[in-house]
Design an enzyme around this catalytic site. Structure first.
Site, PDB file in Angstrom:
ATOM      1  N   GLY A   1      34.601  47.151  49.517  1.00  0.00           N
ATOM      2  CA  GLY A   1      35.586  46.912  48.805  1.00  0.00           C
ATOM      3  C   GLY A   1      36.712  47.428  47.784  1.00  0.00           C
TER       4      GLY A   1
ATOM      5  N   GLY B   1      33.437  48.132  45.622  1.00  0.00           N
ATOM      6  CA  GLY B   1      32.560  48.440  45.585  1.00  0.00           C
ATOM      7  C   GLY B   1      32.535  50.091  45.630  1.00  0.00           C
TER       8      GLY B   1
ATOM      9  CB  THR C   1      33.064  35.869  43.687  1.00  0.00           C
ATOM     10  OG1 THR C   1      33.933  37.026  43.382  1.00  0.00           O
ATOM     11  CG2 THR C   1      31.567  36.494  43.706  1.00  0.00           C
TER      12      THR C   1
ATOM     13  CB  SER D   1      31.039  39.873  42.135  1.00  0.00           C
ATOM     14  OG  SER D   1      29.920  40.326  43.716  1.00  0.00           O
TER      15      SER D   1
ATOM     16  CB  THR E   1      36.993  36.044  27.721  1.00  0.00           C
ATOM     17  OG1 THR E   1      35.662  35.317  27.978  1.00  0.00           O
ATOM     18  CG2 THR E   1      37.289  35.493  26.780  1.00  0.00           C
ATOM     19  CB  ALA E   2      38.539  40.864  29.872  1.00  0.00           C
TER      20      ALA E   2
ATOM     21  N   GLY F   1      55.976  37.082  38.007  1.00  0.00           N
ATOM     22  CA  GLY F   1      54.923  36.491  38.527  1.00  0.00           C
ATOM     23  C   GLY F   1      54.025  37.187  38.690  1.00  0.00           C
TER      24      GLY F   1
ATOM     25  CB  CYS G   1      41.093  39.352  39.803  1.00  0.00           C
ATOM     26  SG  CYS G   1      39.809  40.133  41.532  1.00  0.00           S
TER      27      CYS G   1
HETATM   28  P1  NAD Z   1      36.534  42.708  48.759  1.00  0.00           P
HETATM   29  O1  NAD Z   1      37.398  41.493  49.314  1.00  0.00           O
HETATM   30  O2  NAD Z   1      37.781  43.938  48.571  1.00  0.00           O
HETATM   31  O3  NAD Z   1      35.223  43.972  49.494  1.00  0.00           O
HETATM   32  C1  NAD Z   1      33.811  42.417  48.839  1.00  0.00           C
HETATM   33  C2  NAD Z   1      33.481  43.542  50.076  1.00  0.00           C
HETATM   34  O4  NAD Z   1      32.163  42.633  50.695  1.00  0.00           O
HETATM   35  C3  NAD Z   1      33.867  43.449  51.855  1.00  0.00           C
HETATM   36  O5  NAD Z   1      34.169  44.550  52.532  1.00  0.00           O
HETATM   37  C4  NAD Z   1      32.946  41.768  52.760  1.00  0.00           C
HETATM   38  O6  NAD Z   1      33.026  42.514  54.491  1.00  0.00           O
HETATM   39  C5  NAD Z   1      31.519  42.494  52.026  1.00  0.00           C
HETATM   40  N1  NAD Z   1      30.569  41.814  52.181  1.00  0.00           N
HETATM   41  C6  NAD Z   1      30.618  40.406  51.941  1.00  0.00           C
HETATM   42  N2  NAD Z   1      29.453  39.406  52.100  1.00  0.00           N
HETATM   43  C7  NAD Z   1      28.690  40.288  52.538  1.00  0.00           C
HETATM   44  C8  NAD Z   1      27.159  40.951  52.367  1.00  0.00           C
HETATM   45  N3  NAD Z   1      26.323  39.412  52.423  1.00  0.00           N
HETATM   46  N4  NAD Z   1      26.752  41.679  52.880  1.00  0.00           N
HETATM   47  C9  NAD Z   1      27.899  42.523  52.825  1.00  0.00           C
HETATM   48  N5  NAD Z   1      28.968  42.834  52.478  1.00  0.00           N
HETATM   49  C10 NAD Z   1      29.749  41.400  52.574  1.00  0.00           C
HETATM   50  O7  NAD Z   1      36.404  42.355  47.270  1.00  0.00           O
HETATM   51  P2  NAD Z   1      36.577  43.451  46.221  1.00  0.00           P
HETATM   52  O8  NAD Z   1      38.115  42.997  45.833  1.00  0.00           O
HETATM   53  O9  NAD Z   1      36.221  44.754  46.012  1.00  0.00           O
HETATM   54  O10 NAD Z   1      36.100  42.707  44.515  1.00  0.00           O
HETATM   55  C11 NAD Z   1      34.479  42.239  45.042  1.00  0.00           C
HETATM   56  C12 NAD Z   1      34.104  41.498  43.331  1.00  0.00           C
HETATM   57  O11 NAD Z   1      34.945  42.250  41.997  1.00  0.00           O
HETATM   58  C13 NAD Z   1      35.345  39.960  43.474  1.00  0.00           C
HETATM   59  O12 NAD Z   1      33.939  38.980  43.119  1.00  0.00           O
HETATM   60  C14 NAD Z   1      35.800  40.363  42.491  1.00  0.00           C
HETATM   61  O13 NAD Z   1      36.464  39.231  41.569  1.00  0.00           O
HETATM   62  C15 NAD Z   1      35.331  41.893  41.044  1.00  0.00           C
HETATM   63  N6  NAD Z   1      36.593  42.443  40.832  1.00  0.00           N
HETATM   64  C16 NAD Z   1      37.500  42.987  41.613  1.00  0.00           C
HETATM   65  C17 NAD Z   1      38.728  43.988  41.213  1.00  0.00           C
HETATM   66  C18 NAD Z   1      39.721  44.820  41.796  1.00  0.00           C
HETATM   67  O14 NAD Z   1      40.387  44.731  41.405  1.00  0.00           O
HETATM   68  N7  NAD Z   1      39.980  43.821  43.258  1.00  0.00           N
HETATM   69  C19 NAD Z   1      38.437  44.303  40.047  1.00  0.00           C
HETATM   70  C20 NAD Z   1      37.058  43.886  39.261  1.00  0.00           C
HETATM   71  C21 NAD Z   1      36.330  43.259  39.876  1.00  0.00           C
HETATM   72  C1  UGA Z   2      43.090  43.241  37.274  1.00  0.00           C
HETATM   73  C2  UGA Z   2      42.339  43.932  34.980  1.00  0.00           C
HETATM   74  O1  UGA Z   2      43.635  44.657  34.960  1.00  0.00           O
HETATM   75  C3  UGA Z   2      41.880  44.590  35.999  1.00  0.00           C
HETATM   76  O2  UGA Z   2      41.056  44.969  34.482  1.00  0.00           O
HETATM   77  C4  UGA Z   2      40.088  43.920  36.116  1.00  0.00           C
HETATM   78  O3  UGA Z   2      39.670  44.286  36.446  1.00  0.00           O
HETATM   79  C5  UGA Z   2      41.184  43.399  38.090  1.00  0.00           C
HETATM   80  O4  UGA Z   2      41.817  43.073  37.510  1.00  0.00           O
HETATM   81  C6  UGA Z   2      39.836  41.880  38.684  1.00  0.00           C
HETATM   82  O5  UGA Z   2      38.913  41.394  37.463  1.00  0.00           O
HETATM   83  O6  UGA Z   2      40.253  42.183  39.178  1.00  0.00           O
HETATM   84  P1  UGA Z   2      44.069  43.761  38.741  1.00  0.00           P
HETATM   85  O7  UGA Z   2      44.757  42.771  39.235  1.00  0.00           O
HETATM   86  O8  UGA Z   2      44.135  45.120  39.368  1.00  0.00           O
HETATM   87  O9  UGA Z   2      43.443  44.188  37.534  1.00  0.00           O
HETATM   88  O10 UGA Z   2      45.929  44.619  38.230  1.00  0.00           O
HETATM   89  P2  UGA Z   2      46.364  44.509  36.671  1.00  0.00           P
HETATM   90  O11 UGA Z   2      47.469  45.445  36.319  1.00  0.00           O
HETATM   91  O12 UGA Z   2      46.088  43.691  35.504  1.00  0.00           O
HETATM   92  O13 UGA Z   2      47.996  43.459  37.765  1.00  0.00           O
HETATM   93  C7  UGA Z   2      48.015  42.242  37.804  1.00  0.00           C
HETATM   94  C8  UGA Z   2      49.012  41.788  37.865  1.00  0.00           C
HETATM   95  O14 UGA Z   2      50.410  41.566  36.602  1.00  0.00           O
HETATM   96  C9  UGA Z   2      49.926  42.365  38.487  1.00  0.00           C
HETATM   97  O15 UGA Z   2      50.514  41.240  39.487  1.00  0.00           O
HETATM   98  C10 UGA Z   2      51.072  43.433  37.906  1.00  0.00           C
HETATM   99  O16 UGA Z   2      51.960  43.614  38.637  1.00  0.00           O
HETATM  100  C11 UGA Z   2      51.128  41.686  36.771  1.00  0.00           C
HETATM  101  N1  UGA Z   2      51.394  42.066  35.378  1.00  0.00           N
HETATM  102  C12 UGA Z   2      50.948  43.286  34.791  1.00  0.00           C
HETATM  103  C13 UGA Z   2      52.632  42.237  35.265  1.00  0.00           C
HETATM  104  O17 UGA Z   2      53.371  41.111  36.015  1.00  0.00           O
HETATM  105  N2  UGA Z   2      53.215  42.154  33.610  1.00  0.00           N
HETATM  106  C14 UGA Z   2      52.399  43.242  32.982  1.00  0.00           C
HETATM  107  O18 UGA Z   2      52.473  43.576  32.075  1.00  0.00           O
HETATM  108  C15 UGA Z   2      51.160  43.584  33.354  1.00  0.00           C
END
Ligand code: NAD
Ligand code: UGA
Length: 465
Positions: free
Chosen positions: A14, A17, A95, A134, A225-226, A274, A279
């Site tokens: 995703g 990954g 998750t 994750s 926390t972050a 907003g 996440c």
């Molecule tokens: P996503 O939904 O884009 O990707 C997850 C993928 O996992 C999907 O393609 C799904 O098909 C696959 N999957 C699920 N169960 C599976 C299994 N049993 N076997 C194989 N594949 C499987 O999610 P994402 O945005 O990449 O987020 C993944 C994790 O990373 C989450 O816990 C999220 O909180 C965390 N995270 C996301 C971001 C972000 O910016 N999106 C940033 C930091 C952390």
């Molecule tokens: C956020 C964190 O910034 C990442 O460090 C973290 O890894 C990720 O979540 C995660 O765990 O998924 P992301 O959600 O991709 O990243 O994007 P951000 O840049 O944080 O923006 C989040 C939301 O807040 C957006 O809708 C953005 O428009 C909004 N935002 C951000 C504001 O409204 N004002 C700001 O000053 C900053």
């Protein structure tokens, strides 16, 4: 337990990954990296010859994929084969917030994580390092460990926590030069060896002083926390935006003035309609749930307020549109510029646009949307997911046009929901001439030149002004 990793598997192709493994593979040509997913369509898109067809849009990602793919980076649906061959397995599956049972609407749904752990337990024949990529509730490693340690086949596992801090839209940049990489592991000899193996992978390009190592629980909790701290800054400035509007202060001037204090800092102080994204909300709800489950009700209430404020900000923006358009928007065309939750991504999860549209459709407005990267199908699916009305009604009230000028033509109002750079460069005089009068602009992202718009003749509402 080997300390030099040769073969990595990542479960979950995703938003995390895919880009993370692409960069790890690019920076470690001697490590074979296989990203697997049960979603065959997604894997096919990662393997597509046309890099515009990659499943996620991230600036710079195509170049990284082009360099590493089929050299030492592979995308596959054969999960078992990749687990079997790997000495290090990242779990990067979704998750989401639980939608059923205990903790519904608050706790993280760990069923995909548990499925991965069980699959690893079933398939593994050699010792593995399992890395939580994750975002997980603190102490999840305990659950994974208990599943992996009870296979009875003698295979040894070490669990590491290595949360990802990339933000969408800047993922490649964030991965190339992270503020820090965080690795948590067991504080035992074998745990330290596993930590060292992962440090070795990252140290190919990340300066060693930026790689932090901690115990498992600190690492897991630091990720939640972050995100909570970042979201709390957005809710704090958004809370003040309304106070600015009623007092004559300007939220950007206030943000600039406080952000110059080096203790506060200038980032994450942009007032908006907003925060969205997959996440912030999910992770804070999870934090609230964890705090409550330990009986820490004041702690839970403190963090929950960040979400309450964010919901209020989305609602307030929609209410402002309705009120300004003389409290009747039934049958009026309202043009949305932007649907993604932020610029430079095609991700729409929890985007404020979805909730604002839903509220306006309740008043029977006709919403017409333009977003440079989001498909019409995605917008419908986002709206349908809320379950407010039938899919047919959603199709009637929300339409999509791929040209921004056509989108705004004959509209009573324009609402800016995403801060895409291209919006600033539009011919606003041309847009004004083609709109109904009075022509309203509601800038939910504070990105347009309001003075210029007012000179043209627009009535402008901007958050916090
Ligand atoms: P996503 O939904 O884009 O990707 C997850 C993928 O996992 C999907 O393609 C799904 O098909 C696959 N999957 C699920 N169960 C599976 C299994 N049993 N076997 C194989 N594949 C499987 O999610 P994402 O945005 O990449 O987020 C993944 C994790 O990373 C989450 O816990 C999220 O909180 C965390 N995270 C996301 C971001 C972000 O910016 N999106 C940033 C930091 C952390
Ligand atoms: C956020 C964190 O910034 C990442 O460090 C973290 O890894 C990720 O979540 C995660 O765990 O998924 P992301 O959600 O991709 O990243 O994007 P951000 O840049 O944080 O923006 C989040 C939301 O807040 C957006 O809708 C953005 O428009 C909004 N935002 C951000 C504001 O409204 N004002 C700001 O000053 C900053």
């Amino acid at each position: 337990m080997k300390t030099k990793v040769k073969n990595i598997c990542c479960i979950g192709a995703g938003y995390v990954g895919g880009p993370t493994m692409a960069v790890i593979a690019q920076k470690n040509p001697d490590i074979k990296v296989t990203v697997v997913d049960i979603n065959a369509e997604r894997i096919a898109a990662w393997n597509h010859n046309d890099l515009d067809q990659l499943p996620i849009y991230e600036p710079g990602l195509d170049d990284v994929v082009l360099e590493a793919r089929n050299r030492n980076l592979f995308f596959s649906t054969d999960v078992d084969a990749a687990i079997d061959a790997a000495d290090m397995i990242f779990i990067s599956v979704n998750t989401p917030t639980k939608t059923y049972g205990k903790g519904k609407g608050m706790a993280a749904d760990l069923k995909y994580i548990e499925l991965c752990a069980r699959q690893i337990a079933k398939v593994a024949k050699t010792d593995k390092i399992v890395v939580e990529k994750s975002t997980l509730p603190v102490r999840t490693a305990q659950t994974i460990k208990s599943i992996l340690q009870n296979t009875g086949n003698g295979v040894k596992f070490q669990i590491l926590s290595n949360p990802e801090f990339l933000a969408e839209g800047t993922a490649v940049q964030d991965l190339m030069a992270p503020d820090r990489v965080l690795i948590g592991g067991e504080q035992t000899e074998l745990g330290m060896k596993a930590i060292a193996a992962l440090v070795d992978v990252y140290s190919s390009w990340v300066p060693i002083e930026n790689i932090l190592t901690t115990n498992l629980w600190s690492s897991e909790l630091s990720k939640l926390t972050a995100n909570a701290f970042l979201a709390q800054r957005v809710s704090s400035i958004n809370a003040l935006s309304e106070l600015c509007e009623v007092t004559g202060a300007d939220v950007d001037e206030v943000a600039n003035a406080i952000g110059k204090d080096s203790r506060i800092g200038p980032k994450f102080l942009k007032s908006s309609v907003g925060f969205g994204g997959s996440c912030f909300q999910k992770d804070i709800l999870n934090l609230v749930y964890i705090a409550k489950s330990y009986g820490l009700n004041e702690v839970a209430d403190y963090w929950e307020q960040v979400i309450i404020m964010n919901d209020y900000q989305k609602h307030r923006f929609a209410a402002k549109i309705i009120q300004t358009l003389y409290n009747t928007i039934s049958g009026k065309k309202i043009a949305f510029l932007g649907w993604a939750f932020k610029k430079d991504t095609n991700d729409t999860r929890e985007s404020a646009a979805i909730y604002v549209a839903d509220q306006l459709i309740e008043e029977q407005a006709n919403i017409v949307v333009y977003d440079p990267k989001v498909t019409a199908q995605q917008m419908q699916s986002d709206l349908n997911y809320l379950n407010t009305r039938s899919e047919t009604e959603n199709e009637t009230f929300l339409t999509t046009i791929v040209d921004p000028y056509e989108t705004c033509k004959d509209a009573h109002a324009i609402a800016v929901l995403t801060e895409w750079d291209e919006f600033k460069a539009y011919d606003w005089q041309r847009i004004y001439e083609a709109m109904q009068k009075p022509a309203f602009v509601f800038d939910g992202r504070g990105v347009l030149d309001h003075e210029q718009l007012r000179t043209i003749g627009f009535q402008v509402y901007a958050i916090g002004k």
